[in-house]
Each structure stands twice: as structure tokens, then as C-alpha cells.
Design an enzyme around this catalytic site. Structure first.
Site, mmCIF file in Angstrom:
data_model
loop_
_atom_site.group_PDB
_atom_site.id
_atom_site.type_symbol
_atom_site.label_atom_id
_atom_site.label_comp_id
_atom_site.label_asym_id
_atom_site.label_seq_id
_atom_site.Cartn_x
_atom_site.Cartn_y
_atom_site.Cartn_z
ATOM 1 C CB SER A 5 -0.962 -0.042 1.195
ATOM 2 O OG SER A 5 -2.006 0.908 1.072
ATOM 3 C CG ASP A 11 -7.205 -2.937 -2.682
ATOM 4 O OD1 ASP A 11 -7.800 -2.248 -1.831
ATOM 5 O OD2 ASP A 11 -5.967 -3.072 -2.699
ATOM 6 C CG HIS A 31 -5.753 -2.559 0.954
ATOM 7 N ND1 HIS A 31 -5.122 -2.158 -0.202
ATOM 8 C CD2 HIS A 31 -5.136 -1.885 1.961
ATOM 9 C CE1 HIS A 31 -4.176 -1.271 0.096
ATOM 10 N NE2 HIS A 31 -4.161 -1.101 1.401
#
Length: 218
Positions: free
Chosen positions: A115, A166, A198
Site C-alpha cells: 500500500s 481491493d 487490500h
């Protein structure tokens, strides 16, 4: 107070290093356990923890963050604090330089992250003057002013991965990032994981392990 990085030392002769940055609100410890399960015996892994920063999208509350995010609008080109991104890239590359002082040259140091951490790693890969061993960019995007990047081809291999479910960093943004990175990285692979959000899955970790072994041929 800065939290020392989690360091997983090589269990055999140390010939390569992976520096891996966590995502927003996490710590280095959050990824160390998973990476320890796939780490080759020659690899040292460094998992730093980001400084505590007030994060705008979190109502200004402080959390471990590599840079501030001011908007949830993925089309907003100024959603990331560009100065903060630059600081994080410099921080990451200073760790790489630190490994060079210990005898591990940049082309034997892989960088990566999840991320926000993956975003920093991608930016660092595309702006580094030295070829790195590789980049592992998970569930992320390319932050900062993209037009400001030097239009040059880098030789550092990039493994980019994203889940198509996600809800934090959309798959569309990951795919768009993939197109940009592919135009700048001579060796780029983008892997999609159906149904993955995610997060990281065993299948993704196994692919990272393969990338490590293929990149660091002994």
C-alpha cells in the site's frame, strides 16, 4: 519516538537484502512475520516502522505513516503530500546506502512495500540513480507528481501485484499504475489476484518468494 526496524538476519551467508515498508497505520512488525516464512536463507530483511504523523484522511489523528494523504479521491493528483513522499524515498534509499556500507551493493538490495509502503518503493525505484536488485510493489500506486518523473527506462525488475476486489486502493488505480511503470521499467510484471482485497494471501506470498529466488540467483 522512532521505533527501531525489525531485522530478520540471514540464516546463512548474507549476500542480499530486502527492505520492506508497511502500509498506513501498520508497523514493521506487521509484515516481518509473513516475510520470515518465505525468506531464503541468504537474505536479510529490514522492516522499518514509519514515524507518527497526523493523517488528514484520518481526521488529523497521528498514526505510523510514510506521508500524509489529504484526500480519498484517487483522481486528485495532490492527494499525497509530495514533500512527505520525497522524504520517505530518501529515507528508504538511505537504508540501501547503509547496506552498501556493510558490503551489500545496491544491485543486491531489493526494496518493496504494501500500500503506502509500496507506493514509496515504486517511486524510489523509478527515481534511483543506481540499479536495485528489484522492487516488490503490493496493492499500491505511484504517488506524487508523475509528470515530474524522468522519462527513462530503469533496469530494476518490478513485481507489482493487486487484488481485483481491493476497496482501499482500487484495482483500477493499480492497473493504471501498472501501465505507467511498464513504460519506465524494462522488466515489469503485474499480477492480479481474483477476489483478493487490500491484503496479502498465501498465493501472493508464494509468488513473492519465487520473485526473490529468481532475482537473487545464487
Amino acid at each position: 519516538m522512532n521505533i527501531p526496524p525489525v531485522i530478520l538476519n540471514a540464516s546463512a551467508r548474507h549476500t542480499a537484502t530486502l527492505v520492506f515498508l508497511h502500509g498506513l497505520g501498520d508497523t514493521g512488525l506487521g509484515w516481518a512475520g509473513a516475510l520470515n516464512t518465505i525468506k531464503p536463507d541468504f537474505l536479510k530483511v529490514i522492516c522499518p516502522t514509519a514515524p507518527m504523523l497526523p493523517v488528514t484522511i484520518n481526521g488529523g489523528a497521528a498514526m505510523p505513516a510514510w506521508y500524509d494523504i489529504t484526500s480519498l479521491d484517487e483522481k486528485d493528483e495532490k492527494r499525497e503530500d509530495s514533500a512527505g513522499v520525497d522524504w520517505a524515498v530518501d529515507y528508504l534509499m538511505n537504508i540501501v546506502k547503509g547496506e552498501e556500507k556493510h558490503g551489500i551493493q545496491a544491485d543486491r538490495v531489493m526494496i518493496g512495500g504494501f500500500s503506502q509502503g509500496g507506493a514509496v518503493s515504486l517511486r524510489a525505484t523509478l527515481t534511483s540513480e543506481n540499479q536495485l536488485a528489484g522492487c516488490v510493489a503490493l496493492s499500491c500506486y505511484l504517488p506524487g507528481n508523475i509528470s515530474a518523473l524522468k522519462k527513462r527506462i530503469v533496469d530494476t525488475p518490478v513485481f507489482q501485484a493487486h487484488g481485483d476486489s481491493d476497496s482501499v486502493v482500487s484495482f483500477a488505480r493499480g492497473a493504471a499504475t501498472s501501465s505507467i511503470v511498464k513504460s519506465m521499467a524494462g522488466n515489469h510484471k503485474f499480477v492480479t489476484y481474483p477476489g483478493m482485497g487490500h491484503e496479502a494471501t498465501p498465493a501472493e506470498l508464494e509468488d513473492i518468494k519465487k520473485f526473490l529466488l529468481e532475482t537473487f540467483k545464487q
